[in-house]
Design a protein around this motif. Structure first.
Motif, mmCIF file in Angstrom:
data_model
loop_
_atom_site.group_PDB
_atom_site.id
_atom_site.type_symbol
_atom_site.label_atom_id
_atom_site.label_comp_id
_atom_site.label_asym_id
_atom_site.label_seq_id
_atom_site.Cartn_x
_atom_site.Cartn_y
_atom_site.Cartn_z
ATOM 1 N N VAL A 1 7.357 1.531 11.549
ATOM 2 C CA VAL A 1 6.732 2.795 11.148
ATOM 3 C C VAL A 1 5.752 3.235 12.231
ATOM 4 C CG1 VAL A 1 6.983 2.568 8.645
ATOM 5 C CG2 VAL A 1 5.045 1.494 9.777
ATOM 6 N N ASP A 2 5.699 4.542 12.456
ATOM 7 C CA ASP A 2 4.752 5.090 13.426
ATOM 8 C C ASP A 2 3.359 5.180 12.829
ATOM 9 O OD1 ASP A 2 6.493 6.373 15.850
ATOM 10 O OD2 ASP A 2 7.583 6.475 13.955
ATOM 11 N N TYR A 3 3.312 5.459 11.536
ATOM 12 C CA TYR A 3 2.008 5.554 10.876
ATOM 13 C C TYR A 3 2.115 5.151 9.412
ATOM 14 C CZ TYR A 3 3.502 10.094 8.859
ATOM 15 O OH TYR A 3 4.161 11.090 8.175
ATOM 16 N N VAL A 4 0.980 4.750 8.865
ATOM 17 C CA VAL A 4 0.851 4.422 7.446
ATOM 18 C C VAL A 4 -0.330 5.220 6.898
ATOM 19 C CG1 VAL A 4 0.275 2.605 5.786
ATOM 20 C CG2 VAL A 4 1.850 2.121 7.663
ATOM 21 N N ILE A 5 -0.142 5.829 5.719
ATOM 22 C CA ILE A 5 -1.228 6.550 5.055
ATOM 23 C C ILE A 5 -1.441 5.946 3.671
ATOM 24 C CG2 ILE A 5 -2.190 8.790 4.404
ATOM 25 C CD1 ILE A 5 -0.179 10.160 6.151
ATOM 26 N N PRO A 6 -2.206 4.848 3.563
ATOM 27 C CA PRO A 6 -2.456 4.279 2.236
ATOM 28 C C PRO A 6 -3.177 5.284 1.339
ATOM 29 C CG PRO A 6 -3.896 3.295 3.894
ATOM 30 C CD PRO A 6 -2.887 4.112 4.630
ATOM 31 N N GLN A 7 -2.748 5.369 0.109
ATOM 32 C CA GLN A 7 -3.333 6.307 -0.844
ATOM 33 C C GLN A 7 -4.584 5.676 -1.467
ATOM 34 O OE1 GLN A 7 -0.303 7.691 -3.594
ATOM 35 N NE2 GLN A 7 1.196 7.903 -1.950
ATOM 36 N N VAL A 8 -5.714 5.949 -0.860
ATOM 37 C CA VAL A 8 -6.978 5.357 -1.314
ATOM 38 C C VAL A 8 -7.703 6.399 -2.166
ATOM 39 C CG1 VAL A 8 -8.987 4.007 -0.612
ATOM 40 C CG2 VAL A 8 -6.986 4.114 0.889
ATOM 41 N N TYR A 9 -7.176 6.616 -3.358
ATOM 42 C CA TYR A 9 -7.609 7.728 -4.207
ATOM 43 C C TYR A 9 -8.773 7.366 -5.130
ATOM 44 C CZ TYR A 9 -3.201 10.094 -2.903
ATOM 45 O OH TYR A 9 -2.171 10.703 -2.225
ATOM 46 N N TRP A 10 -9.645 6.484 -4.688
ATOM 47 C CA TRP A 10 -10.789 6.094 -5.511
ATOM 48 C C TRP A 10 -12.085 6.517 -4.826
ATOM 49 C CZ3 TRP A 10 -6.788 2.664 -4.194
ATOM 50 C CH2 TRP A 10 -5.891 2.382 -5.240
ATOM 51 N N SER A 11 -13.140 6.578 -5.600
ATOM 52 C CA SER A 11 -14.435 6.979 -5.042
ATOM 53 C C SER A 11 -15.015 5.855 -4.185
ATOM 54 C CB SER A 11 -15.401 7.364 -6.155
ATOM 55 O OG SER A 11 -15.634 6.271 -7.019
ATOM 56 N N MET A 12 -16.021 6.192 -3.403
ATOM 57 C CA MET A 12 -16.563 5.284 -2.393
ATOM 58 C C MET A 12 -16.956 3.921 -2.951
ATOM 59 S SD MET A 12 -16.604 6.581 0.724
ATOM 60 C CE MET A 12 -18.022 5.999 1.654
ATOM 61 N N ASP A 13 -17.613 3.911 -4.107
ATOM 62 C CA ASP A 13 -18.173 2.649 -4.618
ATOM 63 C C ASP A 13 -17.651 2.268 -5.995
ATOM 64 O OD1 ASP A 13 -19.941 2.294 -2.331
ATOM 65 O OD2 ASP A 13 -21.104 3.963 -3.136
ATOM 66 N N LEU A 14 -16.450 2.720 -6.351
ATOM 67 C CA LEU A 14 -15.875 2.343 -7.644
ATOM 68 C C LEU A 14 -15.742 0.820 -7.713
ATOM 69 C CD1 LEU A 14 -14.595 3.604 -10.246
ATOM 70 C CD2 LEU A 14 -12.376 3.235 -9.130
ATOM 71 N N PRO A 15 -16.318 0.180 -8.723
ATOM 72 C CA PRO A 15 -16.361 -1.296 -8.746
ATOM 73 C C PRO A 15 -14.996 -1.978 -8.634
ATOM 74 C CG PRO A 15 -17.885 -0.404 -10.363
ATOM 75 C CD PRO A 15 -17.099 0.762 -9.831
ATOM 76 N N VAL A 16 -13.980 -1.472 -9.346
ATOM 77 C CA VAL A 16 -12.692 -2.186 -9.357
ATOM 78 C C VAL A 16 -11.854 -1.902 -8.104
ATOM 79 C CG1 VAL A 16 -12.572 -2.319 -11.870
ATOM 80 C CG2 VAL A 16 -11.593 -0.338 -10.693
#
Length: 501
Positions: A296-311
């Motif tokens: 793969v040339d690139y990966v875009i992980p879907q990090v759809y959580w807020s900055m400091d969400l505990p889980v």
């Protein structure tokens, strides 16, 4: 230590910090993408029954909105569920485009070609987003075209929940999907093929993805069901990569996996998270392997959580991906759809999304960001969009170059130069695939490269390798520097032109 040395040290430190801030504030290369979802008309078209002129108008509104924000790429879903947004030998026309699956657009309008052309004319990349395994979006199979694979190859289908999926374990399914990739790459002037996070489906409680007989037939000795499933996805990724690069080596291949690879509770190499789903264990996808293998040339992980969400802390997950980067570019997928629309109160804050961009930019391994989805900042939260543009995207940025590129850009010479009172005309003589000419304000002395703050125009090349650059953007400049961007995204050495004696 003398006071003079202290003054010198303080001065040089301030200068160094100032330079760093300047670089971070206006990076020359940075991926700035947005997903345009077409399934069930999430972003575009607003309705499959809309006439073509309405659909064109709505698409241009999306392009213009994100062009004004200095985005440089759109990731457009052209295969949503076994269908297509283009004339295909392998899938019927999408009902999300024409209102009825299999129905040809009026006057056989070539929508995808038109979309790509207008995207490129704005200096933006077009990434063709395909969902490989989802065959239907619901159980209403009566709306499917007779030429849909559900009707042509029912033996390929597995029902899970309310949807049908292609069985990833069948070699003939992988061959069909690879042929689809090849068709899009060969027929259209795209910049990338893009897969999302839907590999094996997200698990449904008490539901069984019934591929046991296929597993028993195709498994290797001592291979577990889980490893066999992952090997099926690996094969598709590898085959897609090889097919794309064989046809057009400059076309990139990118994947956007679910944000958490594994939790560290099940694997010490995993992230410090407590995600209920992981891409490796539940979706049977291993993007770390794909990066390591150079598939793969690139990966875009879907990090759809807020900055400091505990889980599942956005900041922790971004840090984890940065540490595990190898052989591919990494950009971060941001959940713009959650702004002021989520039970997590952090998303109510105006700076939550901008702070995520700041984190990406301050993490050297991360090359940019992509927002899901296009309508999220267009229909509401325009204050957030304006803040992002002012604080982070004030200046344009060039798209990053793939680390898998096979060629280097050669020296390019200008010919047939003509400068009028308001326009620069010229052409180039090259066999190199050139997509854009960049025009920077410059002094008499040529520089090796120019900062993005000096960029005045980005002009798309026509088929005759001819350029027309309006001088109104250059005001009273006496000299400009011209460079070229090839299909790989590489920039040539600049050339200084004297506009006035």
């Amino acid at each position: 230590m003398s006071k003079y040395f202290l003054v010198f040290l303080l001065t040089t430190t301030l200068i160094s910090c100032s330079s760093l801030q300047s670089y971070n504030k206006h990076p020359k290369t940075e991926f700035r993408g947005v997903w345009i979802a077409t399934v069930v008309n999430i972003d575009w078209p607003k309705n499959g029954l809309d006439n073509i002129e309405k659909q064109k108008k709505d698409y241009l509104e999306i392009l213009n909105f994100y062009q004004d924000l200095n985005f440089n790429a759109v990731i457009v879903q052209v295969r949503a569920a076994g269908d297509s947004f283009y004339a295909s030998d392998y899938a019927p026309w999408s009902r999300y485009l024409t209102g009825e699956e299999g129905k040809v657009p009026i006057q056989n309008f070539k929508m995808l070609e038109w979309m790509i052309s207008h995207t490129h004319s704005r200096g933006m990349e077009f990434h063709a987003w395909l969902n490989p395994y989802r065959a239907t979006f619901d159980s209403k199979t009566e709306v499917l075209s007779p030429t849909h694979d559900f009707n042509l190859h029912p033996e390929w289908m597995l029902k899970y929940g309310k949807k049908y999926y292609y069985n990833p374990g069948l070699p003939e399914v992988r061959e069909k999907l690879t042929s689809i990739m090849k068709e899009v790459v060969c027929k259209y002037d795209i910049d990338a093929i893009h897969f999302d996070d839907y590999f094996y489906p997200y698990k449904i409680k008490n539901a069984v993805f019934d591929d046991q007989s296929c597993f028993e037939f195709y498994k290797q000795p001592n291979q577990t069901l889980e490893d066999w499933r992952r090997s099926n996805i690996d094969s598709l990724i590898k085959n897609a990569h090889q097919t794309i690069k064989k046809e057009k080596p400059w076309v990139q291949f990118g994947v956007s996996p679910f944000g958490v690879w594994k939790n560290n509770s099940t694997d010490p190499k995993g992230s410090d998270t407590k995600a209920g789903v992981t891409t490796y264990e539940d979706l049977y996808a291993d993007p770390l392997l794909w990066m390591q293998k150079g598939w793969v040339d690139y990966v875009i992980p879907q990090v759809y959580w807020s900055m400091d969400l505990p889980v599942a802390s956005h900041s922790k997950i971004v840090s984890w991906w940065a540490k595990n980067k190898s052989n591919s570019n990494i950009y971060i997928g941001n959940g713009a759809y959650k702004v002021r629309n989520n039970s997590d109160a952090a998303w109510d804050e105006k700076k939550e999304l901008p702070n995520q961009l700041k984190l990406s930019r301050n993490t050297k391994e991360i090359g940019g960001n992509t927002f899901f989805s296009a309508k999220s900042l267009m229909q509401k939260n325009t204050d957030v969009a304006k803040y992002i543009q002012k604080k982070y995207y004030k200046k344009p940025a060039l798209s990053p170059i793939s680390p898998l590129k096979k060629e280097s850009i050669k020296e390019i010479n200008i010919k047939d130069l003509k400068i009028t009172l308001d326009t620069i005309y010229f052409s180039i003589n090259t066999n190199h695939n050139i997509r854009y000419a960049l025009c920077y304000s410059s002094g008499k002395k040529l520089k090796e490269s120019y900062p993005i703050t000096k960029l005045r125009t980005k002009t798309h090349i026509n088929t005759n390798h001819q350029f027309i650059i309006p001088l109104k953007e250059l005001k009273s400049k006496r000299q400009v520097a011209i460079s070229f961007i090839d299909y790989y995204g590489q920039e040539s050495k600049p050339i200084v032109l004297n506009l006035r004696p």
